[in-house]
Write an enzyme that holds these catalytic residues in place. Structure first.
Site, PDB file in Angstrom:
ATOM      1  N   GLN A  87       0.900   6.521  11.364  1.00 31.37           N
ATOM      2  CA  GLN A  87       0.854   6.964   9.770  1.00 31.37           C
ATOM      3  C   GLN A  87       2.501   7.395   9.512  1.00 31.37           C
ATOM      4  O   GLN A  87       3.108   7.890  10.310  1.00 31.37           O
ATOM      5  CB  GLN A  87       0.192   8.183   9.736  1.00 31.37           C
ATOM      6  CG  GLN A  87      -1.307   8.054   9.773  1.00 31.37           C
ATOM      7  CD  GLN A  87      -2.015   8.264  11.279  1.00 31.37           C
ATOM      8  OE1 GLN A  87      -1.114   8.402  12.030  1.00 31.37           O
ATOM      9  NE2 GLN A  87      -3.062   7.897  11.340  1.00 31.37           N
ATOM     10  N   GLY A  88       2.651   6.893   8.470  1.00 34.95           N
ATOM     11  CA  GLY A  88       4.214   7.056   8.119  1.00 34.95           C
ATOM     12  C   GLY A  88       5.489   5.949   8.389  1.00 34.95           C
ATOM     13  O   GLY A  88       6.388   5.830   7.991  1.00 34.95           O
ATOM     14  N   ASP A  89       4.741   4.999   9.373  1.00 34.85           N
ATOM     15  CA  ASP A  89       5.717   3.757   9.781  1.00 34.85           C
ATOM     16  C   ASP A  89       5.099   2.432   8.610  1.00 34.85           C
ATOM     17  O   ASP A  89       6.056   1.625   8.716  1.00 34.85           O
ATOM     18  CB  ASP A  89       5.298   3.568  10.991  1.00 34.85           C
ATOM     19  CG  ASP A  89       5.897   4.429  12.171  1.00 34.85           C
ATOM     20  OD1 ASP A  89       6.913   5.112  12.033  1.00 34.85           O
ATOM     21  OD2 ASP A  89       4.857   4.806  13.139  1.00 34.85           O
ATOM     22  N   SER A  90       4.247   2.803   7.882  1.00 34.53           N
ATOM     23  CA  SER A  90       3.866   1.746   6.843  1.00 34.53           C
ATOM     24  C   SER A  90       5.220   1.202   6.177  1.00 34.53           C
ATOM     25  O   SER A  90       6.098   1.881   5.642  1.00 34.53           O
ATOM     26  CB  SER A  90       3.079   2.370   6.146  1.00 34.53           C
ATOM     27  OG  SER A  90       1.625   2.512   6.709  1.00 34.53           O
TER      28      SER A  90
ATOM     29  N   ASP B  23      -0.416  -7.555   1.929  1.00 33.99           N
ATOM     30  CA  ASP B  23      -0.019  -6.226   1.709  1.00 33.99           C
ATOM     31  C   ASP B  23       1.656  -6.365   1.703  1.00 33.99           C
ATOM     32  O   ASP B  23       2.270  -5.814   2.913  1.00 33.99           O
ATOM     33  CB  ASP B  23      -0.268  -5.293   2.848  1.00 33.99           C
ATOM     34  CG  ASP B  23      -0.228  -3.596   2.586  1.00 33.99           C
ATOM     35  OD1 ASP B  23       0.420  -3.357   1.579  1.00 33.99           O
ATOM     36  OD2 ASP B  23      -0.151  -3.275   3.887  1.00 33.99           O
TER      37      ASP B  23
ATOM     38  N   HIS C  34       0.774  -1.326   0.086  1.00 34.49           N
ATOM     39  CA  HIS C  34      -0.139  -0.140   0.189  1.00 34.49           C
ATOM     40  C   HIS C  34       0.760   1.471   0.003  1.00 34.49           C
ATOM     41  O   HIS C  34       0.166   2.327  -0.293  1.00 34.49           O
ATOM     42  CB  HIS C  34      -1.127   0.109   1.233  1.00 34.49           C
ATOM     43  CG  HIS C  34      -0.305   0.382   2.606  1.00 34.49           C
ATOM     44  ND1 HIS C  34       0.032  -0.507   3.437  1.00 34.49           N
ATOM     45  CD2 HIS C  34      -0.181   1.643   2.945  1.00 34.49           C
ATOM     46  CE1 HIS C  34       0.359   0.136   4.587  1.00 34.49           C
ATOM     47  NE2 HIS C  34       0.281   1.332   4.290  1.00 34.49           N
TER      48      HIS C  34
END
Length: 267
Positions: free
Chosen positions: A217-220, A127, A78
């Protein structure tokens, strides 16, 4: 926007070893979460990389050794634009600790990107993605980089793990300029089905939780690693969650052991 200046590089001398760092393998669950949290020491997580799209740091990833000893990076599907992303739009930052300090780091453009063919953006199933850089070898990376090991087995319920990244320090807040981390216990899918995640899980996923301790958010795409037999193995890839660190909503990760056959095809 992340600076694209390439600092001086000192060649690494190791090749096929993996999962070694001076970071303590003794769990400390009193530490705070990435959200609000605990700053890593430089070199604690030498497999952590940053994924840059068109000049902006958007996600994390994990440096591993691929077939033939070449450098590969595992990240989340993603994080990329669809199932056929343009490699020219993506770069990977190796050896970065602080996003606002150049330091000794290297920025490398992706050559090929393989997104899992059965990735589903609605359910977040499968994912996972692999980024390759041609024939780039470990000797071309900064000294403060070292690959994580691939998983040697499936995970155990309540097994200790660590997640790291530069994501937001509060839900909907600002990103961290320093790499942060938190210890989290792994949860069986059966246990995770008894949380707020019920009905949203499948076999390609695993959960790791403790209230108030989470990626955000942003650690994905970043690494969830576990200490096993003296080395650190990549057990999961940061995927999704309902908020960040909410009670009864553990974070969800792509399960690298379950997805190992697909990974081995592209590593």
């Amino acid at each position: 926007m992340i600076s694209l200046i390439i600092a001086s590089i000192v060649a690494v001398t190791f090749a096929q070893e993996c999962g070694r760092t001076s970071f303590s393998q003794t769990p400390n669950y009193a530490m705070q979460m990435i959200v609000g949290g605990q700053i890593a020491k430089e070199g604690d997580f030498p497999w952590q990389v940053g994924l840059v799209e068109n000049g902006y740091l958007i996600c994390g990833g994990t440096y591993v050794i691929g077939t033939g000893g070449v450098v590969k990076v595992i990240t989340a599907a993603h994080c990329l634009s669809g199932k056929n992303p343009n490699p020219n739009n993506y770069q990977v930052v190796f050896g970065m600790h602080q996003t606002n300090v150049v330091g000794t780091r290297l920025i490398v453009r992706a050559v090929t990107i393989n997104v899992h063919q059965q990735y589903n953006s609605n359910t977040m199933s499968n994912d996972i993605a692999v980024i390759a850089f041609g024939s780039l070898m470990p000797s071309g990376l900064p000294v403060n980089t070292f690959p994580a090991c691939r998983p040697s087995r499936t995970y155990n319920h309540n097994e200790d793990s660590v997640v790291s990244g530069w994501g937001t320090t509060s839900e909907g807040g600002s990103s961290s300029t320093s790499l942060r981390y938190v210890w989290k216990p792994l949860l069986s899918l059966a246990a995770c089905e008894n949380t707020g995640n019920k009905g949203s899980l499948d076999a390609t996923m695993l959960c790791a939780g403790a209230t108030g301790k989470d990626a955000c958010q942003g650690d994905s795409g970043g690494p969830l690693v576990a200490p096993r037999n003296g080395v650190w193995e990549l057990v999961g890839v940061v995927s999704w969650g309902f908020g960040c660190g909410r009670a009864n909503y553990p974070g969800v990760y792509a399960d690298t052991w379950y997805l190992r056959s697909w990974l081995n095809t592209y590593l």
